[in-house]
Design an enzyme around this catalytic site. Structure first.
Site, PDB file in Angstrom:
ATOM      1  N   LYS A  53       5.977   5.009  -1.012  1.00 46.12           N
ATOM      2  CA  LYS A  53       4.715   5.279  -1.652  1.00 46.12           C
ATOM      3  C   LYS A  53       4.489   7.249  -0.723  1.00 46.12           C
ATOM      4  O   LYS A  53       4.171   8.268  -1.083  1.00 46.12           O
ATOM      5  CB  LYS A  53       3.605   4.975  -0.257  1.00 46.12           C
ATOM      6  CG  LYS A  53       2.998   3.297  -1.665  1.00 46.12           C
ATOM      7  CD  LYS A  53       2.274   2.578  -0.844  1.00 46.12           C
ATOM      8  CE  LYS A  53       2.198   1.576  -0.918  1.00 46.12           C
ATOM      9  NZ  LYS A  53       1.296   0.161  -0.862  1.00 46.12           N
ATOM     10  N   GLN A  97      -1.850  -0.846   3.792  1.00 48.20           N
ATOM     11  CA  GLN A  97      -1.221  -1.912   3.419  1.00 48.20           C
ATOM     12  C   GLN A  97      -1.420  -3.067   3.889  1.00 48.20           C
ATOM     13  O   GLN A  97      -1.254  -3.955   5.062  1.00 48.20           O
ATOM     14  CB  GLN A  97       0.349  -2.217   4.191  1.00 48.20           C
ATOM     15  CG  GLN A  97       2.040  -1.877   3.588  1.00 48.20           C
ATOM     16  CD  GLN A  97       1.958  -2.295   1.719  1.00 48.20           C
ATOM     17  OE1 GLN A  97       1.108  -0.421   1.703  1.00 48.20           O
ATOM     18  NE2 GLN A  97       2.006  -3.189   0.727  1.00 48.20           N
ATOM     19  N   ASP A 120      -6.803   2.491  -2.912  1.00 48.45           N
ATOM     20  CA  ASP A 120      -6.331   1.132  -3.366  1.00 48.45           C
ATOM     21  C   ASP A 120      -7.522   0.532  -4.576  1.00 48.45           C
ATOM     22  O   ASP A 120      -7.233  -0.182  -4.972  1.00 48.45           O
ATOM     23  CB  ASP A 120      -6.042   0.480  -2.398  1.00 48.45           C
ATOM     24  CG  ASP A 120      -4.582   0.169  -1.845  1.00 48.45           C
ATOM     25  OD1 ASP A 120      -3.902   0.411  -3.173  1.00 48.45           O
ATOM     26  OD2 ASP A 120      -4.431  -0.345  -1.047  1.00 48.45           O
TER      27      ASP A 120
HETATM   28  N1  LIG Z   1      -2.366  -2.279   0.779  1.00 47.96           N
HETATM   29  C1  LIG Z   1      -1.738  -2.838  -0.031  1.00 47.96           C
HETATM   30  N2  LIG Z   1      -1.223  -3.623   0.326  1.00 47.96           N
HETATM   31  C2  LIG Z   1      -0.129  -4.395  -1.120  1.00 47.96           C
HETATM   32  C3  LIG Z   1      -0.522  -3.816  -2.358  1.00 47.96           C
HETATM   33  C4  LIG Z   1      -1.150  -3.071  -2.477  1.00 47.96           C
HETATM   34  O1  LIG Z   1      -1.179  -2.584  -4.386  1.00 47.96           O
HETATM   35  N3  LIG Z   1      -1.974  -2.567  -1.838  1.00 47.96           N
HETATM   36  N4  LIG Z   1       0.073  -4.084  -3.494  1.00 47.96           N
HETATM   37  C5  LIG Z   1       1.517  -5.316  -2.733  1.00 47.96           C
HETATM   38  C6  LIG Z   1       3.033  -4.546  -2.370  1.00 47.96           C
HETATM   39  N5  LIG Z   1       3.112  -3.018  -2.727  1.00 47.96           N
HETATM   40  C7  LIG Z   1       2.120  -2.254  -2.540  1.00 47.96           C
HETATM   41  O2  LIG Z   1       1.741  -2.198  -1.329  1.00 47.96           O
HETATM   42  C8  LIG Z   1       4.435  -2.273  -3.833  1.00 47.96           C
HETATM   43  C9  LIG Z   1       5.340  -3.551  -3.962  1.00 47.96           C
HETATM   44  C10 LIG Z   1       6.558  -3.501  -4.779  1.00 47.96           C
HETATM   45  C11 LIG Z   1       6.475  -2.064  -4.789  1.00 47.96           C
HETATM   46  C12 LIG Z   1       8.198  -1.334  -5.310  1.00 47.96           C
HETATM   47  O3  LIG Z   1       8.322  -0.083  -5.699  1.00 47.96           O
HETATM   48  N6  LIG Z   1       9.233  -2.574  -5.601  1.00 47.96           N
HETATM   49  C13 LIG Z   1      10.403  -1.942  -5.952  1.00 47.96           C
HETATM   50  C14 LIG Z   1      11.703  -2.766  -5.213  1.00 47.96           C
HETATM   51  C15 LIG Z   1      11.922  -2.592  -4.031  1.00 47.96           C
HETATM   52  C16 LIG Z   1      12.396  -2.936  -2.913  1.00 47.96           C
HETATM   53  O4  LIG Z   1      13.547  -3.616  -3.072  1.00 47.96           O
HETATM   54  O5  LIG Z   1      12.370  -4.284  -2.079  1.00 47.96           O
HETATM   55  C17 LIG Z   1      10.245  -2.273  -7.596  1.00 47.96           C
HETATM   56  O6  LIG Z   1       9.787  -3.395  -7.697  1.00 47.96           O
HETATM   57  O7  LIG Z   1      10.866  -1.914  -8.272  1.00 47.96           O
HETATM   58  C18 LIG Z   1       5.556  -0.786  -4.452  1.00 47.96           C
HETATM   59  C19 LIG Z   1       4.303  -1.640  -4.193  1.00 47.96           C
HETATM   60  C20 LIG Z   1       1.411  -6.022  -1.417  1.00 47.96           C
HETATM   61  N7  LIG Z   1       0.518  -5.521  -1.087  1.00 47.96           N
END
Ligand SMILES: Nc1nc2c(c(=O)[nH]1)N[C@@H](CN(C=O)c1ccc(C(=O)N[C@@H](CCC(=O)O)C(=O)O)cc1)CN2
Length: 284
Positions: A53, A97, A120
């Site tokens: 982020k 988070q 969010d």
């Molecule tokens: N406050 C929040 N917490 C969480 C949220 C949210 O929207 N707000 N969602 C999820 C986690 N999440 C955001 O925070 C999130 C998940 C995945 C990715 C991402 O870029 N994933 C990559 C892979 C990354 C890796 O290798 O591990 C992808 O899918 O290509 C970003 C954000 C739970 N918590």
């Protein structure tokens, strides 16, 4: 059939490029958007998401404010940081988070946030506004799913959508977005209490899989030509991401989002959209 890829990485890059110009325009008006993050504990996944982020913020010109607390932080210590960001004028929007460590009252933390700084869209006031069809920041992952579907021309109006999962970040808000008049989908929400998941999946034009259960969605459960969005994250013994969707689904579906590279990057892009939109509202 081999499904068309719903490329979240490329779509997120296009969104960020648009946001870069909008942030520059805001700065010319004397407003610098600033995203705050509160990360509690040392979960490697959460650390990675938060780092991503802030990388995104740097790319588009949004200022970063990072707050980190140890896994042993108390409810009061986390609440103090929430109050601090509520008051900080440099922080125009922020997120806590999730998940927070066991023993922390997550709902109380979310309720304590200034709803006008809720980047969010998960503050109860903003979820309520969504229910009432009032303007509100939209939860990032569900909004990312919608944006991907629209970008690739997947018909949402009148579609039978099955959402698998009922968590606060995706499962709960996803049907709220899909059933707005602007989307007009018909949604079935499935969860661990659903008796015959397969029978629901087989009818779906669009499947949003957010159960966090590795390869739960099997090729034989998917209607040929359906759009399948893989939001679930499990980890293999080697720490690799394993989605909710079995790889064989790509041979049956019309569209499929890769995981990684699908909905994850879209979640991050939509977060920046919320931050920039809030800053734009502040200048009128
Ligand atoms: N406050 C929040 N917490 C969480 C949220 C949210 O929207 N707000 N969602 C999820 C986690 N999440 C955001 O925070 C999130 C998940 C995945 C990715 C991402 O870029 N994933 C990559 C892979 C990354 C890796 O290798 O591990 C992808 O899918 O290509 C970003 C954000 C739970 N918590």
């Amino acid at each position: 059939m081999t499904a068309q890829i719903l490329d979240g990485k490329a779509t997120a890059a296009a969104i960020k490029s648009d946001l870069t110009a909008r942030v520059a325009a805001l700065k010319e008006k004397g407003v610098t958007p600033g995203l705050g993050t509160i990360l509690v504990g040392d979960d490697p996944g959460s650390q990675k998401y938060v780092a991503g982020k802030h990388r995104d913020c740097a790319q588009v010109g949004i200022a970063s404010i990072q707050r980190e607390l140890p896994a042993t932080a108390t409810q009061e210590e986390i609440e103090a940081v929430v109050r601090e960001l509520n008051e900080d004028p440099a922080c125009t929007g922020y997120i806590v988070q999730l998940p927070l460590p066991k023993g922390i009252d997550e709902n109380r933390i979310l309720e304590l946030m200034d709803p006008d700084k809720d980047a969010d869209g998960l503050h109860p006031m903003n979820l309520g506004r969504l229910v009432l069809n009032e303007p509100a920041p939209l939860p990032c992952t569900p909004n990312g799913v919608l944006t991907l579907l629209r970008r690739y021309g997947v018909e949402i109006k009148g579609a039978e959508v099955v959402v698998v999962g009922r968590g606060v970040t995706i499962g709960r808000p996803m049907p709220l977005l899909l059933t707005r008049r602007s989307e007009n989908a018909t949604v079935t929400q499935c969860h661990t209490g659903t008796r015959d998941l397969s029978s629901h999946l087989k009818r779906a034009d669009i499947i949003v899989a957010a159960a966090g259960s590795a390869h739960l969605i099997r090729p034989e459960d998917v209607k040929p030509g359906a759009a399948v969005l893989d939001v679930g994250v499990s980890r293999s013994a080697e720490g690799k991401i394993v989605g909710d969707v079995h790889p064989g689904v790509a041979e049956v579906a019309g569209w499929i989002s890769p995981n990684p590279g699908g909905v994850g990057p879209m979640t991050r892009a939509q977060l920046l959209v919320n931050v920039v939109e809030a800053a734009e509202r502040s200048v009128g």
